[in-house]
Design a protein around this motif. Structure first.
Motif, PDB file in Angstrom:
ATOM      1  N   MET A 173      16.935 -38.280  22.349  1.00 49.09           N
ATOM      2  CA  MET A 173      16.388 -38.001  23.693  1.00 49.09           C
ATOM      3  C   MET A 173      15.407 -36.840  23.653  1.00 49.09           C
ATOM      4  N   ARG A 174      14.313 -37.026  24.387  1.00 50.60           N
ATOM      5  CA  ARG A 174      13.255 -36.020  24.380  1.00 50.60           C
ATOM      6  C   ARG A 174      13.211 -35.264  25.696  1.00 50.60           C
ATOM      7  N   GLU A 175      12.896 -34.000  25.654  1.00 51.92           N
ATOM      8  CA  GLU A 175      12.693 -33.293  26.917  1.00 51.92           C
ATOM      9  C   GLU A 175      11.371 -33.755  27.527  1.00 51.92           C
ATOM     10  N   GLU A 176      11.241 -33.561  28.800  1.00 54.65           N
ATOM     11  CA  GLU A 176      10.095 -34.094  29.502  1.00 54.65           C
ATOM     12  C   GLU A 176       8.997 -33.076  29.807  1.00 54.65           C
ATOM     13  N   PRO A 177       9.246 -31.778  29.553  1.00 54.16           N
ATOM     14  CA  PRO A 177       8.253 -30.798  30.005  1.00 54.16           C
ATOM     15  C   PRO A 177       6.868 -31.134  29.500  1.00 54.16           C
ATOM     16  N   PRO A 178       5.867 -30.468  30.061  1.00 53.77           N
ATOM     17  CA  PRO A 178       4.490 -30.794  29.731  1.00 53.77           C
ATOM     18  C   PRO A 178       4.204 -30.768  28.242  1.00 53.77           C
ATOM     19  N   PHE A 179       3.486 -31.770  27.795  1.00 55.40           N
ATOM     20  CA  PHE A 179       3.005 -31.802  26.414  1.00 55.40           C
ATOM     21  C   PHE A 179       4.131 -31.869  25.391  1.00 55.40           C
ATOM     22  N   ALA A 180       5.310 -32.391  25.796  1.00 52.98           N
ATOM     23  CA  ALA A 180       6.445 -32.442  24.879  1.00 52.98           C
ATOM     24  C   ALA A 180       6.096 -33.235  23.628  1.00 52.98           C
ATOM     25  N   THR A 181       5.568 -34.439  23.821  1.00 54.09           N
ATOM     26  CA  THR A 181       5.230 -35.279  22.672  1.00 54.09           C
ATOM     27  C   THR A 181       4.259 -34.572  21.744  1.00 54.09           C
ATOM     28  N   PHE A 182       3.257 -33.963  22.353  1.00 55.32           N
ATOM     29  CA  PHE A 182       2.241 -33.287  21.541  1.00 55.32           C
ATOM     30  C   PHE A 182       2.855 -32.191  20.685  1.00 55.32           C
ATOM     31  N   GLN A 231      -1.468 -31.250  15.359  1.00 50.17           N
ATOM     32  CA  GLN A 231      -1.661 -30.504  16.595  1.00 50.17           C
ATOM     33  C   GLN A 231      -2.933 -29.674  16.523  1.00 50.17           C
ATOM     34  N   GLU A 232      -3.089 -28.997  15.412  1.00 47.21           N
ATOM     35  CA  GLU A 232      -4.235 -28.104  15.294  1.00 47.21           C
ATOM     36  C   GLU A 232      -5.549 -28.875  15.272  1.00 47.21           C
ATOM     37  N   ARG A 233      -5.546 -30.011  14.565  1.00 52.72           N
ATOM     38  CA  ARG A 233      -6.753 -30.832  14.529  1.00 52.72           C
ATOM     39  C   ARG A 233      -7.159 -31.236  15.946  1.00 52.72           C
ATOM     40  N   VAL A 234      -6.184 -31.670  16.722  1.00 54.97           N
ATOM     41  CA  VAL A 234      -6.474 -32.117  18.083  1.00 54.97           C
ATOM     42  C   VAL A 234      -6.933 -30.945  18.940  1.00 54.97           C
ATOM     43  N   LEU A 235      -6.196 -29.847  18.875  1.00 58.32           N
ATOM     44  CA  LEU A 235      -6.561 -28.686  19.673  1.00 58.32           C
ATOM     45  C   LEU A 235      -7.968 -28.200  19.322  1.00 58.32           C
ATOM     46  N   THR A 236      -8.259 -28.117  18.040  1.00 56.03           N
ATOM     47  CA  THR A 236      -9.582 -27.670  17.610  1.00 56.03           C
ATOM     48  C   THR A 236     -10.675 -28.596  18.112  1.00 56.03           C
ATOM     49  N   ALA A 237     -10.429 -29.895  17.960  1.00 58.63           N
ATOM     50  CA  ALA A 237     -11.432 -30.866  18.401  1.00 58.63           C
ATOM     51  C   ALA A 237     -11.650 -30.772  19.903  1.00 58.63           C
ATOM     52  N   ALA A 238     -10.570 -30.631  20.649  1.00 62.03           N
ATOM     53  CA  ALA A 238     -10.688 -30.576  22.109  1.00 62.03           C
ATOM     54  C   ALA A 238     -11.421 -29.311  22.540  1.00 62.03           C
ATOM     55  N   TYR A 279      -3.740 -40.181  24.857  1.00 63.39           N
ATOM     56  CA  TYR A 279      -3.058 -40.407  26.133  1.00 63.39           C
ATOM     57  C   TYR A 279      -1.549 -40.472  25.978  1.00 63.39           C
ATOM     58  N   GLN A 280      -1.077 -40.331  24.766  1.00 64.73           N
ATOM     59  CA  GLN A 280       0.368 -40.162  24.600  1.00 64.73           C
ATOM     60  C   GLN A 280       0.725 -38.682  24.569  1.00 64.73           C
ATOM     61  N   TYR A 281      -0.253 -37.870  24.239  1.00 63.80           N
ATOM     62  CA  TYR A 281      -0.008 -36.425  24.225  1.00 63.80           C
ATOM     63  C   TYR A 281      -0.258 -35.805  25.588  1.00 63.80           C
ATOM     64  N   PHE A 282      -1.291 -36.313  26.265  1.00 63.63           N
ATOM     65  CA  PHE A 282      -1.721 -35.709  27.528  1.00 63.63           C
ATOM     66  C   PHE A 282      -1.883 -36.788  28.591  1.00 63.63           C
ATOM     67  N   PRO A 283      -1.664 -36.397  29.850  1.00 64.04           N
ATOM     68  CA  PRO A 283      -1.729 -37.403  30.910  1.00 64.04           C
ATOM     69  C   PRO A 283      -3.152 -37.911  31.161  1.00 64.04           C
ATOM     70  N   ASN A 284      -4.121 -37.031  31.025  1.00 61.48           N
ATOM     71  CA  ASN A 284      -5.522 -37.402  31.289  1.00 61.48           C
ATOM     72  C   ASN A 284      -6.436 -36.257  30.852  1.00 61.48           C
ATOM     73  N   LYS A 285      -7.715 -36.384  31.149  1.00 62.54           N
ATOM     74  CA  LYS A 285      -8.679 -35.377  30.719  1.00 62.54           C
ATOM     75  C   LYS A 285      -8.303 -33.995  31.260  1.00 62.54           C
ATOM     76  N   PHE A 313      -7.498 -30.473  29.255  1.00 61.39           N
ATOM     77  CA  PHE A 313      -8.189 -29.236  29.598  1.00 61.39           C
ATOM     78  C   PHE A 313      -7.198 -28.143  29.958  1.00 61.39           C
ATOM     79  N   ALA A 314      -6.169 -28.508  30.683  1.00 60.40           N
ATOM     80  CA  ALA A 314      -5.148 -27.529  31.069  1.00 60.40           C
ATOM     81  C   ALA A 314      -4.510 -26.905  29.824  1.00 60.40           C
ATOM     82  N   TYR A 315      -4.278 -27.726  28.837  1.00 59.94           N
ATOM     83  CA  TYR A 315      -3.656 -27.225  27.614  1.00 59.94           C
ATOM     84  C   TYR A 315      -4.576 -26.220  26.912  1.00 59.94           C
TER      85      TYR A 315
END
Lengths: 216, 216
Positions: free
Chosen positions: B1-10, B18-25, B54-60, B64-66
């Motif tokens: 079971m996974r917690e649901e808080p923001p960006f849990a999957t990510f 994670q770093e690759r995605v964060l850097t690219a974003a 879109y599995q890591y974040f709900p939308n654009k 950006f919030a992250y």
DNA sequence: TTCACGCATGACCACTCGGTCATATCAGAT
DNA sequence: ATCTGATATGACCGAGTGGTCATGCGTGAA
């Protein structure tokens, strides 16, 4: 037979239509910035068909270039007027009046100021370099002429590095106008909602601070 | 079971991913601004599929919030570090070191600075108000703490209006860093190509100007 | 081996964009 | 009345956008 120079067709339009289009274009670019600006919205605002827009201008860049020239003309006119009007005053009085004139400009031409702000940090805007260089150049040259005249009259502490003075004036002026125009940047002084009297008072405080320094 | 808080999957991803995605974003948002930022380019830069994003974040906005939270964390960390490191120094020395630290920050985190600049004048960017308020608030509070300490130690001319001082410092600092980062704004000093020594010299001149004023 | 579930994937969707063009309209000249 | 050239118009185009989803993969539990 029609001449071919830029925007010939547009300039032959009835003045009120020209103005509708110019106003709509300036508004759209100022509100949205270059890339987010939508030509569909623009023609809707102006009340013309999209095809018409492409008879006046070659493309989006062309429209922008026209707006850009118009804005520069207004800026130049304002700067030279203020410079002449205050020519004989004391340096610090001139600064005060210049900043007041800046606030007035911002109120009379909010779209132009907004456009200038939007362009500042948006790479890939056509003519950005040229536009910024022109505006900043005019502003710097304006300050430089004030400073040199002040030096000639002995109104400045001898030995102050001119480049640093220009930088400081430029920074203060720009930021002040930004604070008046953009609430989010108006953290320290309450400029955005302030009355003209309050703004004037803040200006006097700032100039006096520049004049006398911070040191104990 | 996974917690649901923001960006849990990510956050459960392998750190390097994670770093690759964060850097690219961050790179995409910093280069293009919020609206022009393309998620297609972003996933290409990060080397992942669009669906994954879109599995890591709900939308654009979520992405950006992250990025936004991350950037704020870095800013806060830097500011508190500098504040502590210079706590015992003289006010004007603190200013000098703070501005140097600003230049260092700009070099270490150019993307964050660029993002901050891009957001300043772009309405309709999600969280813009919150982000700007946070950054400007931290900066102002930083300066305010310097100023109050200086007043307590008698390092400031008595009677100077605190709000005006804060405004002036803020304006000078912001503009200085902008000039270092954005060639088009670097009209007066030649900061963009300057060596560290030359930059340091300009900083000293500016602080000294603030300190002693312009008056004859 | 089977099942379940978290994650990966890219074709696909509706929408908007800047830009085009065939066609219509209109004024003045003949 | 007819012709001509300038201007007006909006349906249409290809491209790119943010976002979706059916499908497939891989790993640990049963």
């Amino acid at each position: 037979m029609r001449e071919e120079p830029p925007f010939a067709t547009f300039r032959h339009l009835p003045p009120d239509k020209q103005e509708r289009v110019l106003t709509a274009a300036l508004a759209e670019f100022a509100d949205q910035g270059y890339h987010q600006a939508s030509l569909n919205r623009m023609v809707a605002r102006a009340g013309i068909a999209k095809g018409s827009l492409y008879q006046y201008f070659p493309n989006k860049e062309g429209i922008f270039a026209y707006i850009f020239q118009y804005a520069l003309k207004v800026v130049r006119r304002t700067l030279t007027t203020v410079k002449e009007e205050t020519l004989e005053e004391n340096f610090f009085v001139r600064l005060e009046k210049s900043l007041l004139a800046g606030v007035r400009f911002l109120r009379e031409h909010p779209r132009i100021f907004s456009l200038y702000l939007k362009i500042q940090f948006d790479r890939n805007v056509p003519f950005r370099e040229a536009f910024l260089a022109a505006v900043r150049g005019h502003a710097t040259e304006y300050f430089a002429s004030l400073v040199r005249r002040a030096q000639g009259r002995g109104e400045l502490r001898p030995g102050v590095p001119e480049a640093a003075v220009l930088f400081l004036l430029d920074a203060m002026f720009d930021r002040f106008l930004q604070a008046v125009a953009v609430p989010a940047l108006d953290v320290t002084l309450g400029l955005h909602q302030a009355t003209d009297a309050a703004i004037h008072q803040h200006i006097r405080e700032l100039i006096s601070l520049l004049k006398e320094g911070l040191m104990a």
